[in-house]
Design a protein around this motif. Structure first.
Motif, PDB file in Angstrom:
ATOM      1  N   GLU A  44      -0.342   7.283   0.804  1.00 18.57           N
ATOM      2  CA  GLU A  44      -1.655   7.931   0.721  1.00 18.57           C
ATOM      3  C   GLU A  44      -2.766   6.942   1.059  1.00 18.57           C
ATOM      4  O   GLU A  44      -3.691   7.264   1.816  1.00 18.57           O
ATOM      5  CB  GLU A  44      -1.878   8.492  -0.686  1.00 18.57           C
ATOM      6  N   GLU A  45      -2.667   5.736   0.511  1.00 23.44           N
ATOM      7  CA  GLU A  45      -3.658   4.702   0.811  1.00 23.44           C
ATOM      8  C   GLU A  45      -3.631   4.356   2.289  1.00 23.44           C
ATOM      9  O   GLU A  45      -4.677   4.169   2.930  1.00 23.44           O
ATOM     10  CB  GLU A  45      -3.391   3.454  -0.032  1.00 23.44           C
TER      11      GLU A  45
ATOM     12  N   PRO B 111       0.819  -1.215   0.000  1.00 25.24           N
ATOM     13  CA  PRO B 111       0.000   0.000   0.000  1.00 25.24           C
ATOM     14  C   PRO B 111       0.852   1.263   0.000  1.00 25.24           C
ATOM     15  O   PRO B 111       1.897   1.326   0.652  1.00 25.24           O
ATOM     16  CB  PRO B 111      -0.820  -0.109   1.294  1.00 25.24           C
ATOM     17  N   SER B 112       0.401   2.268  -0.748  1.00 30.40           N
ATOM     18  CA  SER B 112       1.100   3.549  -0.775  1.00 30.40           C
ATOM     19  C   SER B 112       0.862   4.290   0.531  1.00 30.40           C
ATOM     20  O   SER B 112      -0.037   3.958   1.308  1.00 30.40           O
ATOM     21  CB  SER B 112       0.595   4.401  -1.942  1.00 30.40           C
TER      22      SER B 112
ATOM     23  N   GLN C 288      -5.458   6.901   4.353  1.00 31.46           N
ATOM     24  CA  GLN C 288      -6.903   6.761   4.184  1.00 31.46           C
ATOM     25  C   GLN C 288      -7.438   5.582   4.975  1.00 31.46           C
ATOM     26  O   GLN C 288      -8.517   5.662   5.587  1.00 31.46           O
ATOM     27  CB  GLN C 288      -7.232   6.610   2.694  1.00 31.46           C
TER      28      GLN C 288
END
Length: 229
Positions: A76-77, A73-74, A80
């Motif tokens: 940013e992800e 996962p990035s 979130q």
């Protein structure tokens, strides 16, 4: 799919998921169907079904012509996911303060005892048990839809921690788990949510989700503050 194949798929799925959550299988690691099948003594079809389930949970990604890999996962992800997790777990607490199953506190306290038994002994198992505490909280609401969403975000947070976490400490986690139980037992959802917020904030804080500066100006601007004028 026959019952025997379903049972084997469940077993392979659970073992692969545990290996990912316990950080034995690292983010980005390839998961060849034939290799996994040989290790577990099952067919590639069973492995494929297990990998599809893991992909649906966000723990595995399939790349065209390359096969399955542990997800990466990035940042940013990851941010979130932590935001969604906080919202979901706050709702779990509100529901449990209103209604808790008869043996709910016994289950929670038994789980905390398991966490205490592994504290300082087995880091990967401590990480898994810490996540399972939150999954148990959600299961106790009796709301299957909510529990499914919480399970997914908790598992994905564990994967995120294996990528970005600077450290893991089970000491504060177990203590805060006990305090969350006490607050729910007292019906004080405001206090329980406050503790949960601090708890999840500390978990997210151990993950380096803010990209590090990549140029000399950004790096030295931090030290410039210490320059005597």
């Amino acid at each position: 799919m026959s019952d025997s194949k379903t049972t084997l798929t469940d077993a392979v799925h659970d073992l692969l998921r545990r290996a990912i959550i316990e950080q034995a299988l690292k983010p980005g690691m390839r998961l060849p169907e034939d290799t996994v099948g040989e290790q577990f003594g099952v067919s590639r079809t069973i492995v494929r079904h297990a990998l599809v389930r893991l992909e649906n949970e966000g723990l595995v990604v399939t790349r065209r012509n390359r096969g399955a890999f542990v997800a990466e996962p990035s940042r940013e992800e990851a941010q979130q996911i932590f935001e969604v997790r906080r919202c979901l777990e706050n709702e779990v607490i509100r529901m449990l303060c209103a209604r808790m199953p008869d043996n709910g506190y016994d289950q929670l306290e038994a789980h905390v005892r398991r966490e205490l038994a592994t504290k300082g002994k087995d880091g990967p198992v401590s990480i898994r048990l810490a996540g399972e505490f939150h999954i148990l909280l959600a299961d106790l609401t009796g709301n299957d839809v909510l529990a499914r969403y919480v399970r997914e975000v908790v598992l994905r947070c564990s994967l995120i921690m294996s990528m970005y976490a600077r450290s893991h400490s089970s000491d504060c986690a177990v203590d805060e788990h006990s305090r969350i139980i006490e607050s729910i037992r007292a019906g004080d959802h405001t206090r329980a949510i406050e503790i949960m917020g601090h708890h999840l904030g500390a978990v997210a804080g151990r993950a380096d989700l803010i990209p590090a500066p990549d140029n000399i100006q950004s790096i030295l601007s931090h030290y410039r503050k210490e320059l005597p004028l």
